[in-house]
Design a protein around this motif. Structure first.
Motif, PDB file in Angstrom:
ATOM      1  N   SER A  17       0.903  -1.161   0.002  1.00 29.33           N
ATOM      2  CA  SER A  17      -0.112  -0.014  -0.034  1.00 29.33           C
ATOM      3  C   SER A  17       0.915   1.030   0.133  1.00 29.33           C
ATOM      4  O   SER A  17       0.741   2.296  -0.718  1.00 29.33           O
ATOM      5  CB  SER A  17      -1.200   0.062   1.220  1.00 29.33           C
ATOM      6  N   ARG A  21       1.084   4.123  -2.975  1.00 31.55           N
ATOM      7  CA  ARG A  21       0.651   5.441  -2.645  1.00 31.55           C
ATOM      8  C   ARG A  21       2.021   6.279  -3.298  1.00 31.55           C
ATOM      9  O   ARG A  21       2.014   7.318  -3.853  1.00 31.55           O
ATOM     10  CB  ARG A  21       0.636   5.701  -1.062  1.00 31.55           C
ATOM     11  N   ARG A  27      -3.737   0.464  -5.044  1.00 31.41           N
ATOM     12  CA  ARG A  27      -3.155  -0.849  -4.713  1.00 31.41           C
ATOM     13  C   ARG A  27      -3.307  -1.991  -5.777  1.00 31.41           C
ATOM     14  O   ARG A  27      -2.738  -2.908  -6.102  1.00 31.41           O
ATOM     15  CB  ARG A  27      -3.437  -1.162  -3.176  1.00 31.41           C
TER      16      ARG A  27
END
Length: 171
Positions: A17, A21, A27
């Motif tokens: 994740s 980002r 994701r």
């Protein structure tokens, strides 16, 4: 790959994740390209290995083998410095898969021995192992704060040139 390398540089156990980002993707998108964290780390390591191979190729025709060694140390350290946490986080299980780039270093050492600029009293593969071990040691010294990253290329150059020099030649 760059986002993964940056994230792994900051934290070896970074999550998918967090990498997504940093790469400015979802994701789900990340998982579309990589089946899991291990696949992403392997791909990032492939990317780092390709960068190291390219750095070697860029300097491999500089001149005599000892001159190439200096150029290789300086360019490789910059690549290693950029990817050192990624490499150290994955190197134990990945050496066989990727090799260590030592085949190119071994060929360079053999060339230097043939040119008379590297010692011939020690086996080529041993000198290649010494090269790899000293570069790994330098990376560890940077990680624990005993060496400054910008000082390492000169330190490696001095150490390895002395190690590889024919008998009676130290610089």
């Amino acid at each position: 790959m760059e986002a993964a390398a940056r994230c792994l540089h900051d934290r070896a156990d970074v999550s998918m994740s967090a990498i997504a980002r940093a790469a400015d993707v979802s994701r789900v998108t990340l998982h579309t390209h990589f089946t899991g964290r291990e696949a992403l780390v392997a791909a990032a390591l492939d990317h780092a290995a390709q960068a190291a191979r390219q750095a070697f190729d860029d300097v491999s025709q500089v001149g005599r083998a000892d001159e190439v060694l200096t150029a290789l140390i300086r360019s490789s350290w910059m690549t290693l410095g950029r990817y050192r946490y990624l490499i150290s986080a994955t190197v134990r299980g990945q050496r066989e898969r990727h090799g260590t780039g030592l085949d190119r270093v071994t060929r360079l050492i053999a060339r230097g021995q043939a040119e008379g600029v590297f010692r011939t009293d020690l086996p080529t593969h041993w000198l290649s192992t010494v090269f790899s071990s000293i570069v790994d040691a330098a990376a560890r010294e940077v990680e624990v704060g005993r060496l400054a990253v910008n000082d390492v290329p000169a330190i490696l150059d001095s150490t390895l040139r002395a190690m590889f020099a024919p008998s009676g030649i130290t610089g």
